[in-house]
Design a protein around this motif. Structure first.
Motif, PDB file in Angstrom:
ATOM      1  N   GLU A 100      22.255 -26.051 -72.492  1.00  0.00           N
ATOM      2  CA  GLU A 100      22.243 -27.505 -72.268  1.00  0.00           C
ATOM      3  C   GLU A 100      23.400 -27.928 -71.357  1.00  0.00           C
ATOM      4  N   ARG A 101      24.586 -27.351 -71.538  1.00  0.00           N
ATOM      5  CA  ARG A 101      25.717 -27.664 -70.654  1.00  0.00           C
ATOM      6  C   ARG A 101      25.418 -27.232 -69.219  1.00  0.00           C
ATOM      7  N   LEU A 102      24.866 -26.039 -69.053  1.00  0.00           N
ATOM      8  CA  LEU A 102      24.515 -25.570 -67.710  1.00  0.00           C
ATOM      9  C   LEU A 102      23.505 -26.505 -67.056  1.00  0.00           C
ATOM     10  N   HIS A 103      22.551 -26.976 -67.846  1.00  0.00           N
ATOM     11  CA  HIS A 103      21.539 -27.899 -67.331  1.00  0.00           C
ATOM     12  C   HIS A 103      22.174 -29.241 -66.933  1.00  0.00           C
ATOM     13  N   ARG A 104      23.024 -29.784 -67.781  1.00  0.00           N
ATOM     14  CA  ARG A 104      23.693 -31.057 -67.476  1.00  0.00           C
ATOM     15  C   ARG A 104      24.517 -30.955 -66.213  1.00  0.00           C
ATOM     16  N   ASN A 105      25.072 -29.778 -65.940  1.00  0.00           N
ATOM     17  CA  ASN A 105      25.895 -29.566 -64.748  1.00  0.00           C
ATOM     18  C   ASN A 105      25.096 -29.059 -63.558  1.00  0.00           C
ATOM     19  N   ASP A 106      23.776 -29.142 -63.659  1.00  0.00           N
ATOM     20  CA  ASP A 106      22.864 -28.762 -62.571  1.00  0.00           C
ATOM     21  C   ASP A 106      23.013 -27.304 -62.131  1.00  0.00           C
ATOM     22  N   LEU A 107      23.388 -26.431 -63.057  1.00  0.00           N
ATOM     23  CA  LEU A 107      23.469 -25.017 -62.725  1.00  0.00           C
ATOM     24  C   LEU A 107      22.167 -24.286 -63.030  1.00  0.00           C
TER      25      LEU A 107
END
Length: 157
Positions: free
Chosen positions: A148-155
């Protein structure tokens, strides 16, 4: 480097996780000393993951190295199996179209446990109340947070 160092292996670790104390039910009594993300022994330009196992005398040939995408696909298969078991179970897993590379239609995988005992053991290990099942679900939940963090940071998409 000496033979007790994982840096003497052909797989070249970039991130080396000391794993002995964290190997689930095998903690502190495991031969899996490290998990590694690094450069592959079969192609020094390819990313790979590897379990680094030590017999007590030398690094084991039973250590496994695989391309990183396969490790992700294995975790995805585990998640699909958990989902299938939770929804009643023994009917198999379906991997939706385009989940895997070059996959133009859904893939259905039947449960191949050949008797009720094996099916029960498998189900308990995924959705039961055992320490192993709890550990598995807990780790998947923590992985969800990282994703979810990776997704929020557009990674990742």
């Amino acid at each position: 480097m000496d033979e007790t160092s994982p840096f003497s292996l052909k797989h070249r670790p970039v991130y080396l996780l000391p794993y002995e104390a964290h190997d689930g039910p095998y903690k502190n009594a495991t031969d899996c000393k490290y998990l590694s993300i690094g450069l592959a022994q079969y192609d020094p330009r390819a990313l790979s993951v590897k379990t680094l196992r030590h017999t007590g005398d030398k690094w084991s040939r039973q250590s496994e190295e695989m391309p990183a995408h396969r490790a992700i696909d294995l975790v995805a298969l585990l998640a699909f199996a958990l989902e299938a078991q939770n929804s009643g179970g023994n009917n198999g897993v379906e991997i939706p179209t385009d989940f895997l590379e070059n996959q133009s239609e859904p893939i259905r995988i039947e449960n191949s446990a050949d008797n009720a005992l094996k099916r029960g053991i498998f189900a308990e290990s995924l959705v039961g109340e055992s320490e192993a099942a709890r550990l598995l679900r807990n780790r998947l939940g923590k992985l969800r947070g990282v994703l979810e963090r990776l997704h929020r940071n557009d990674l990742i998409p």
